[in-house]
Design a protein around this motif. Structure first.
Motif, mmCIF file in Angstrom:
data_model
loop_
_atom_site.group_PDB
_atom_site.id
_atom_site.type_symbol
_atom_site.label_atom_id
_atom_site.label_comp_id
_atom_site.label_asym_id
_atom_site.label_seq_id
_atom_site.Cartn_x
_atom_site.Cartn_y
_atom_site.Cartn_z
ATOM 1 N N VAL A 96 29.248 -52.191 -94.479
ATOM 2 C CA VAL A 96 27.846 -51.809 -94.358
ATOM 3 C C VAL A 96 26.960 -53.052 -94.337
ATOM 4 C CG1 VAL A 96 25.944 -50.557 -95.462
ATOM 5 C CG2 VAL A 96 28.254 -49.590 -95.475
ATOM 6 N N THR A 97 27.282 -54.017 -95.191
ATOM 7 C CA THR A 97 26.507 -55.249 -95.227
ATOM 8 C C THR A 97 26.550 -55.973 -93.898
ATOM 9 O OG1 THR A 97 26.698 -55.619 -97.610
ATOM 10 C CG2 THR A 97 26.415 -57.567 -96.237
ATOM 11 N N SER A 98 27.728 -56.046 -93.281
ATOM 12 C CA SER A 98 27.849 -56.758 -92.005
ATOM 13 C C SER A 98 26.975 -56.114 -90.934
ATOM 14 C CB SER A 98 29.311 -56.803 -91.552
ATOM 15 O OG SER A 98 29.810 -55.500 -91.298
ATOM 16 N N LEU A 99 26.881 -54.777 -90.941
ATOM 17 C CA LEU A 99 26.022 -54.086 -89.979
ATOM 18 C C LEU A 99 24.550 -54.369 -90.257
ATOM 19 C CD1 LEU A 99 27.845 -50.646 -89.743
ATOM 20 C CD2 LEU A 99 27.530 -52.274 -87.878
ATOM 21 N N LEU A 100 24.160 -54.343 -91.524
ATOM 22 C CA LEU A 100 22.768 -54.601 -91.873
ATOM 23 C C LEU A 100 22.370 -56.027 -91.525
ATOM 24 C CD1 LEU A 100 22.572 -52.808 -95.347
ATOM 25 C CD2 LEU A 100 21.652 -52.007 -93.165
ATOM 26 N N VAL A 101 23.257 -56.980 -91.817
ATOM 27 C CA VAL A 101 22.946 -58.378 -91.512
ATOM 28 C C VAL A 101 22.888 -58.603 -90.009
ATOM 29 C CG1 VAL A 101 23.779 -60.756 -91.718
ATOM 30 C CG2 VAL A 101 23.907 -59.222 -93.680
ATOM 31 N N LEU A 102 23.782 -57.953 -89.282
ATOM 32 C CA LEU A 102 23.834 -58.107 -87.832
ATOM 33 C C LEU A 102 22.497 -57.761 -87.188
ATOM 34 C CD1 LEU A 102 25.574 -58.656 -85.298
ATOM 35 C CD2 LEU A 102 26.209 -56.247 -85.327
ATOM 36 N N HIS A 103 21.801 -56.765 -87.764
ATOM 37 C CA HIS A 103 20.528 -56.325 -87.201
ATOM 38 C C HIS A 103 19.340 -56.772 -88.054
ATOM 39 C CE1 HIS A 103 22.334 -53.901 -84.024
ATOM 40 N NE2 HIS A 103 23.246 -53.564 -84.908
ATOM 41 N N ASP A 104 19.558 -57.758 -88.916
ATOM 42 C CA ASP A 104 18.494 -58.331 -89.743
ATOM 43 C C ASP A 104 17.797 -57.261 -90.576
ATOM 44 O OD1 ASP A 104 17.048 -60.455 -90.741
ATOM 45 O OD2 ASP A 104 15.495 -60.358 -89.200
ATOM 46 N N LEU A 105 18.592 -56.362 -91.161
ATOM 47 C CA LEU A 105 18.057 -55.264 -91.959
ATOM 48 C C LEU A 105 18.418 -55.367 -93.435
ATOM 49 C CD1 LEU A 105 18.834 -52.273 -89.541
ATOM 50 C CD2 LEU A 105 16.606 -53.332 -89.952
ATOM 51 N N ALA A 158 44.223 -67.521 -101.837
ATOM 52 C CA ALA A 158 43.020 -67.154 -102.579
ATOM 53 C C ALA A 158 41.770 -67.650 -101.857
ATOM 54 C CB ALA A 158 43.082 -67.739 -103.992
ATOM 55 N N GLN A 159 41.826 -68.871 -101.351
ATOM 56 C CA GLN A 159 40.688 -69.415 -100.625
ATOM 57 C C GLN A 159 40.393 -68.598 -99.372
ATOM 58 O OE1 GLN A 159 41.415 -73.572 -99.892
ATOM 59 N NE2 GLN A 159 41.310 -74.123 -102.051
ATOM 60 N N GLN A 160 41.428 -68.183 -98.668
ATOM 61 C CA GLN A 160 41.230 -67.380 -97.465
ATOM 62 C C GLN A 160 40.589 -66.036 -97.795
ATOM 63 O OE1 GLN A 160 45.183 -67.282 -95.824
ATOM 64 N NE2 GLN A 160 44.893 -69.152 -94.615
ATOM 65 N N ALA A 161 40.980 -65.441 -98.926
ATOM 66 C CA ALA A 161 40.391 -64.168 -99.335
ATOM 67 C C ALA A 161 38.905 -64.344 -99.643
ATOM 68 C CB ALA A 161 41.131 -63.612 -100.556
ATOM 69 N N VAL A 162 38.562 -65.428 -100.323
ATOM 70 C CA VAL A 162 37.158 -65.701 -100.644
ATOM 71 C C VAL A 162 36.369 -65.956 -99.362
ATOM 72 C CG1 VAL A 162 35.597 -67.314 -101.789
ATOM 73 C CG2 VAL A 162 37.695 -66.581 -102.945
ATOM 74 N N GLU A 163 36.931 -66.753 -98.459
ATOM 75 C CA GLU A 163 36.235 -67.082 -97.207
ATOM 76 C C GLU A 163 36.012 -65.838 -96.362
ATOM 77 O OE1 GLU A 163 38.672 -70.058 -95.486
ATOM 78 O OE2 GLU A 163 38.143 -71.597 -96.963
ATOM 79 N N ALA A 164 36.977 -64.920 -96.347
ATOM 80 C CA ALA A 164 36.826 -63.685 -95.587
ATOM 81 C C ALA A 164 35.695 -62.832 -96.164
ATOM 82 C CB ALA A 164 38.138 -62.899 -95.584
ATOM 83 N N ALA A 165 35.608 -62.778 -97.486
ATOM 84 C CA ALA A 165 34.543 -62.001 -98.123
ATOM 85 C C ALA A 165 33.179 -62.595 -97.816
ATOM 86 C CB ALA A 165 34.777 -61.937 -99.632
ATOM 87 N N VAL A 166 33.082 -63.918 -97.899
ATOM 88 C CA VAL A 166 31.802 -64.580 -97.612
ATOM 89 C C VAL A 166 31.403 -64.349 -96.156
ATOM 90 C CG1 VAL A 166 30.638 -66.815 -97.447
ATOM 91 C CG2 VAL A 166 32.071 -66.308 -99.423
ATOM 92 N N SER A 167 32.358 -64.393 -95.247
ATOM 93 C CA SER A 167 32.061 -64.186 -93.834
ATOM 94 C C SER A 167 31.488 -62.797 -93.581
ATOM 95 C CB SER A 167 33.329 -64.387 -92.993
ATOM 96 O OG SER A 167 33.789 -65.717 -93.079
ATOM 97 N N CYS A 168 31.958 -61.795 -94.334
ATOM 98 C CA CYS A 168 31.452 -60.435 -94.167
ATOM 99 C C CYS A 168 30.049 -60.291 -94.744
ATOM 100 C CB CYS A 168 32.390 -59.433 -94.834
ATOM 101 S SG CYS A 168 33.958 -59.190 -93.971
ATOM 102 N N PHE A 169 29.847 -60.813 -95.947
ATOM 103 C CA PHE A 169 28.575 -60.627 -96.620
ATOM 104 C C PHE A 169 27.501 -61.598 -96.144
ATOM 105 C CE2 PHE A 169 31.206 -58.271 -99.563
ATOM 106 C CZ PHE A 169 30.371 -57.292 -100.059
ATOM 107 N N ALA A 170 27.887 -62.780 -95.728
ATOM 108 C CA ALA A 170 26.918 -63.805 -95.328
ATOM 109 C C ALA A 170 27.406 -64.537 -94.084
ATOM 110 C CB ALA A 170 26.683 -64.785 -96.482
ATOM 111 N N PRO A 171 27.335 -63.890 -92.918
ATOM 112 C CA PRO A 171 27.833 -64.529 -91.691
ATOM 113 C C PRO A 171 27.057 -65.758 -91.273
ATOM 114 C CG PRO A 171 26.688 -62.472 -91.199
ATOM 115 C CD PRO A 171 26.838 -62.527 -92.681
#
Length: 203
Positions: A96-105, A158-171
């Protein structure tokens, strides 16, 4: 039936669905579906099968992505929520966050969303922010103590898991760097003496 008809069927409203007075600024599902179909037909008429197939695949991927997002939203709205209502659950979901960020919402700033990303994986992969440069999009992270064996393969997973989460929440974070273990900005040690320092003698 046209080449793109089956691809865009889901874009058209279902029979009997209520139709509100659509504003000029709000896309109309039926008109959008026709427009997509027209574009796909134009590609098909060019006798470029590869381009036509790629366009249809693009439409399917995008519709699948947005369909999954809508399904997640409906699931979270229907699930039990805390005193804050569904807002907290929606903003804490990566899709849901990725969709909201994608449209600046998204209502939260980058720092808050980075914090949510780290919170979402902290139980298995603790990490904290060392520094974030908003101008360059560079995020420096510091690994936490997860109680693991500390071997390189586990650390990298572990680093890859963190990086994947950050990419979703803060692209908008374009690059991530990790501090080496123990690499912290420590304050300078103060030398405590019983007598004041004396001037160095000339050699």
């Amino acid at each position: 039936m046209s080449a793109g008809a089956t691809t865009v069927q889901a874009a058209a409203p279902q029979a009997g669905a209520p139709r509100g007075a659509a504003s000029a600024a709000v896309p109309n599902a039926e008109a959008t579906g026709r427009r997509v179909e027209e574009v796909l037909d134009r590609l098909a008429q060019r006798d470029d099968r590869e381009a036509s197939a790629a366009a249809e695949e693009l439409v399917r991927v995008l519709m699948g992505f947005y369909g999954a997002g809508l399904a997640r939203i409906m699931h979270l709205l229907g699930s039990g929520t805390d005193d804050d209502g569904p807002r907290s659950a929606l903003l804490g979901d990566d899709l849901v966050t990725s969709l909201l960020v994608l449209h600046d919402l998204h209502p939260e700033d980058t720092a808050a969303r980075i914090g949510r990303a780290l919170d979402s994986v902290r139980r298995q992969h603790p990490a904290e922010v060392a520094e974030f440069d908003g101008d360059t999009g560079t995020l420096r992270l510091r690994s936490g103590d997860s109680g693991g064996c500390g071997c390189p393969s586990t650390s990298r997973q572990a680093q890859q898991a963190v990086e994947a989460a950050v990419s979703c929440f803060a692209p908008e974070v374009t690059s991530m760097q990790w501090e080496a273990a123990g690499e912290r900005s420590e304050p300078a040690l103060l030398q405590i003496s019983r007598r004041p320092p004396t001037a160095a003698t000339a050699s």
